[in-house]
Design a protein around this motif. Structure first.
Motif, PDB file in Angstrom:
ATOM      1  N   ASN A   1     -24.186 -23.883  -0.997  1.00 20.22           N
ATOM      2  CA  ASN A   1     -25.585 -24.770  -0.481  1.00 20.22           C
ATOM      3  C   ASN A   1     -25.718 -26.014  -1.328  1.00 20.22           C
ATOM      4  O   ASN A   1     -26.776 -26.432  -1.680  1.00 20.22           O
ATOM      5  CB  ASN A   1     -26.713 -23.944  -0.462  1.00 20.22           C
ATOM      6  CG  ASN A   1     -26.467 -22.795   0.693  1.00 20.22           C
ATOM      7  OD1 ASN A   1     -26.091 -22.857   1.504  1.00 20.22           O
ATOM      8  ND2 ASN A   1     -27.189 -21.575   0.135  1.00 20.22           N
ATOM      9  N   GLY A   2     -24.566 -26.602  -1.871  1.00 21.16           N
ATOM     10  CA  GLY A   2     -24.680 -27.629  -2.548  1.00 21.16           C
ATOM     11  C   GLY A   2     -25.358 -27.577  -3.975  1.00 21.16           C
ATOM     12  O   GLY A   2     -25.812 -28.844  -4.563  1.00 21.16           O
TER      13      GLY A   2
ATOM     14  N   THR B   1     -19.506 -14.477  -5.019  1.00 23.15           N
ATOM     15  CA  THR B   1     -21.040 -14.603  -5.303  1.00 23.15           C
ATOM     16  C   THR B   1     -21.468 -13.805  -6.329  1.00 23.15           C
ATOM     17  O   THR B   1     -22.529 -13.799  -6.732  1.00 23.15           O
ATOM     18  CB  THR B   1     -21.537 -13.974  -3.793  1.00 23.15           C
ATOM     19  OG1 THR B   1     -21.110 -12.903  -3.543  1.00 23.15           O
ATOM     20  CG2 THR B   1     -21.283 -15.014  -2.816  1.00 23.15           C
ATOM     21  N   ASP B   2     -20.524 -12.769  -6.853  1.00 21.45           N
ATOM     22  CA  ASP B   2     -21.054 -11.903  -8.041  1.00 21.45           C
ATOM     23  C   ASP B   2     -20.802 -12.786  -9.140  1.00 21.45           C
ATOM     24  O   ASP B   2     -21.758 -12.595 -10.163  1.00 21.45           O
ATOM     25  CB  ASP B   2     -19.736 -10.605  -7.999  1.00 21.45           C
ATOM     26  CG  ASP B   2     -20.233  -9.855  -6.725  1.00 21.45           C
ATOM     27  OD1 ASP B   2     -21.175  -9.532  -6.153  1.00 21.45           O
ATOM     28  OD2 ASP B   2     -19.300  -8.948  -6.533  1.00 21.45           O
ATOM     29  N   VAL B   3     -20.046 -13.806  -9.371  1.00 22.88           N
ATOM     30  CA  VAL B   3     -19.769 -14.520 -10.564  1.00 22.88           C
ATOM     31  C   VAL B   3     -21.193 -15.497 -10.498  1.00 22.88           C
ATOM     32  O   VAL B   3     -21.689 -15.530 -11.503  1.00 22.88           O
ATOM     33  CB  VAL B   3     -18.619 -15.509 -10.183  1.00 22.88           C
ATOM     34  CG1 VAL B   3     -18.604 -16.489 -11.369  1.00 22.88           C
ATOM     35  CG2 VAL B   3     -17.269 -14.565 -10.431  1.00 22.88           C
TER      36      VAL B   3
ATOM     37  N   ASP C   1     -13.757 -30.140   0.232  1.00 26.81           N
ATOM     38  CA  ASP C   1     -14.543 -30.009   1.395  1.00 26.81           C
ATOM     39  C   ASP C   1     -14.353 -28.437   1.819  1.00 26.81           C
ATOM     40  O   ASP C   1     -14.896 -28.240   2.869  1.00 26.81           O
ATOM     41  CB  ASP C   1     -14.053 -30.738   2.408  1.00 26.81           C
ATOM     42  CG  ASP C   1     -12.641 -30.761   2.735  1.00 26.81           C
ATOM     43  OD1 ASP C   1     -11.980 -30.043   2.038  1.00 26.81           O
ATOM     44  OD2 ASP C   1     -12.014 -31.362   3.630  1.00 26.81           O
ATOM     45  N   GLN C   2     -13.582 -27.682   0.720  1.00 28.36           N
ATOM     46  CA  GLN C   2     -13.458 -26.406   1.014  1.00 28.36           C
ATOM     47  C   GLN C   2     -13.915 -25.372   0.192  1.00 28.36           C
ATOM     48  O   GLN C   2     -13.570 -24.295   0.076  1.00 28.36           O
ATOM     49  CB  GLN C   2     -11.977 -25.885   1.425  1.00 28.36           C
ATOM     50  CG  GLN C   2     -11.362 -26.729   2.630  1.00 28.36           C
ATOM     51  CD  GLN C   2      -9.906 -26.532   2.910  1.00 28.36           C
ATOM     52  OE1 GLN C   2      -9.119 -25.399   2.263  1.00 28.36           O
ATOM     53  NE2 GLN C   2      -9.305 -27.434   3.506  1.00 28.36           N
ATOM     54  N   ILE C   3     -14.845 -26.005  -0.996  1.00 32.07           N
ATOM     55  CA  ILE C   3     -15.188 -25.180  -1.823  1.00 32.07           C
ATOM     56  C   ILE C   3     -16.158 -24.044  -1.451  1.00 32.07           C
ATOM     57  O   ILE C   3     -16.804 -24.142  -0.612  1.00 32.07           O
ATOM     58  CB  ILE C   3     -15.924 -26.098  -2.870  1.00 32.07           C
ATOM     59  CG1 ILE C   3     -17.112 -26.721  -2.454  1.00 32.07           C
ATOM     60  CG2 ILE C   3     -14.872 -26.868  -3.493  1.00 32.07           C
ATOM     61  CD1 ILE C   3     -17.767 -27.482  -3.368  1.00 32.07           C
ATOM     62  N   LYS C   4     -16.218 -22.935  -2.224  1.00 36.84           N
ATOM     63  CA  LYS C   4     -17.118 -21.808  -1.914  1.00 36.84           C
ATOM     64  C   LYS C   4     -17.757 -21.037  -3.324  1.00 36.84           C
ATOM     65  O   LYS C   4     -17.253 -21.338  -4.439  1.00 36.84           O
ATOM     66  CB  LYS C   4     -16.466 -20.812  -1.255  1.00 36.84           C
ATOM     67  CG  LYS C   4     -15.316 -19.797  -1.796  1.00 36.84           C
ATOM     68  CD  LYS C   4     -14.482 -18.939  -0.931  1.00 36.84           C
ATOM     69  CE  LYS C   4     -13.574 -18.251  -1.810  1.00 36.84           C
ATOM     70  NZ  LYS C   4     -12.870 -17.134  -0.902  1.00 36.84           N
ATOM     71  N   PRO C   5     -18.882 -20.484  -3.150  1.00 39.56           N
ATOM     72  CA  PRO C   5     -19.456 -19.950  -4.492  1.00 39.56           C
ATOM     73  C   PRO C   5     -18.412 -19.299  -5.417  1.00 39.56           C
ATOM     74  O   PRO C   5     -17.529 -18.531  -5.123  1.00 39.56           O
ATOM     75  CB  PRO C   5     -20.257 -18.815  -3.895  1.00 39.56           C
ATOM     76  CG  PRO C   5     -20.736 -19.238  -2.552  1.00 39.56           C
ATOM     77  CD  PRO C   5     -19.574 -20.159  -1.992  1.00 39.56           C
ATOM     78  N   GLY C   6     -18.535 -19.502  -6.492  1.00 39.63           N
ATOM     79  CA  GLY C   6     -17.734 -19.180  -7.799  1.00 39.63           C
ATOM     80  C   GLY C   6     -16.402 -19.931  -7.943  1.00 39.63           C
ATOM     81  O   GLY C   6     -15.945 -19.898  -9.275  1.00 39.63           O
ATOM     82  N   ASP C   7     -16.137 -21.208  -7.224  1.00 40.85           N
ATOM     83  CA  ASP C   7     -15.338 -22.035  -7.714  1.00 40.85           C
ATOM     84  C   ASP C   7     -15.973 -22.987  -8.883  1.00 40.85           C
ATOM     85  O   ASP C   7     -17.136 -22.867  -9.073  1.00 40.85           O
ATOM     86  CB  ASP C   7     -14.837 -22.974  -6.525  1.00 40.85           C
ATOM     87  CG  ASP C   7     -14.161 -22.233  -5.449  1.00 40.85           C
ATOM     88  OD1 ASP C   7     -13.709 -21.138  -5.588  1.00 40.85           O
ATOM     89  OD2 ASP C   7     -14.221 -22.696  -4.449  1.00 40.85           O
TER      90      ASP C   7
END
Length: 363
Positions: A331-332, A254-256, A311-317
């Motif tokens: 959130n897409g 999230t910092d990224v 299907d397992q991505i999260k913010p920063g990827d």
């Protein structure tokens, strides 16, 4: 009247006069005897009243062992020297701040002995080998019934003897903790490591001595309980070369994203890596992650880091599209340098098509 008759009358007169004179002499003689007898009576002398008392003798000896000052207080109560001393020690404790113990000094002495009015005070002084300048503080005939506490109070008030009291206090002082920041190449950029510090703690003890409530000496000692320790914050300045199947800790995805959004609206420049003057899609990802200390390739960024299922991505990827890369914002949504027309934008994932793969660099 015949001569015989006259002679008889004369005889009777003489006899009467003689008898009267005898009676008168007898009466006078009796009165004189009675008076004499009365004057010879002696008065009965009363026995002297003996007043008994307790003579409280207060001595103060000089350094040669001679009693140079002596005072006497009379009391018609049977008080003991030990009781007077005990009361004096109580007084010393109550009148002296932070008192811990009290005692009579080596030059002081108190005695309580019987004394009565039949003994001359000078003989009493001589008999008990008191100082020549012994002073009576009150009269024996006053019949005052001093208690041990009252006698002790008089002795304390006038400081006739020395009562030594030891005092003690303790407290703590604290030294503030210092802080410093150190730059180091052992940590990645924007990564910090804090080594805890602490404040210093010192025990301060104060020892004192007073005589009759007057401070005569003090001593202060300091003992370090805990030494102060500086809190050090190590701030990373290094760029870590990235490898395949390797992720790093210490930075949130999230910092990224938050940092990447700062450059929304900036231009798209083919081959550029400047977040302000212009960058293309891979140059944008390259510069964002270099800010956080990861030295990734300028292109081919999916070859380092760790592959994750879509299907397992999260913010920063980082998402890889056909001919395009973007940072997943959650959130897409994605943040990316799209094209020369719109520059760096924040859009839905579908804006750039369907992602082919996802790579993660921070756990």
């Amino acid at each position: 009247m015949s001569a015989e008759t006259r002679s008889a009358v004369r005889f009777i007169r003489v006899a009467a006069i003689t008898l009267a004179m005898i009676l008168a002499l007898a009466l006078i003689s009796g009165m004189s005897f009675a008076a004499t007898k009365k004057t010879k009576k002696t008065k009965k002398t009363k026995k002297p009243v003996v007043i008994s008392s307790r003579a409280v003798v207060i001595n103060h000896w000089n350094h040669r062992g001679v009693s140079d000052k002596t005072y006497v207080i009379y009391s018609h109560n049977k008080i003991k020297a030990s009781d007077i001393k005990a009361e004096l020690l109580k007084l010393a404790a109550s009148e002296t701040e932070n008192a811990v113990s009290s005692s009579m000094d080596q030059y002081s002495d108190i005695m309580a002995m019987k004394f009565d009015s039949t003994m001359k005070f000078s003989d009493f002084v001589k008999k008990n080998k008191l100082a020549k300048k012994t002073v009576r503080l009150n009269a024996l005939k006053s019949k005052e019934k001093y208690t041990a506490a009252q006698v002790a109070q008089k002795i304390w008030d006038k400081k006739y003897v020395g009562v030594v009291t030891d005092t003690y206090t303790k407290s703590y002082t604290y030294t503030p903790m210092k802080k410093k920041t150190v730059k180091t190449l052992t940590l990645r950029k924007t990564t910090t490591k804090v080594v805890a510090g602490r404040q210093g703690k010192t025990l301060v003890e104060k020892f004192g001595k007073s005589i009759n409530g007057d401070i005569v000496s003090t001593k202060t000692t300091s003992t370090v309980i805990t030494k102060p320790k500086t809190q050090t914050t190590y701030k990373g300045t290094a760029l870590f070369p990235m490898k395949a199947d390797l992720t790093y800790t210490g930075t949130k995805g999230t910092d990224v994203v938050k940092y990447a959004k700062k450059f929304l609206g900036n231009p798209y420049v083919w081959g550029g890596t400047s977040l302000t003057k212009g960058a293309d899609c891979s140059g944008f990802v390259y510069s964002i992650y270099r800010h956080f200390g990861l030295d990734m390739p300028r292109v081919g960024q999916s070859h380092v880091g760790k592959d994750v299922p879509l299907d397992q991505i999260k913010p920063g990827d980082v998402l890889t599209f056909k001919g395009h890369v973007a940072i997943y914002a959650g959130n897409g949504m994605i943040v990316h340098a799209s094209n020369p027309r719109v520059g760096i934008v924040y859009t839905k994932v579908s804006y750039s098509g369907t992602p082919l793969s996802a790579t993660r660099y921070f756990e």
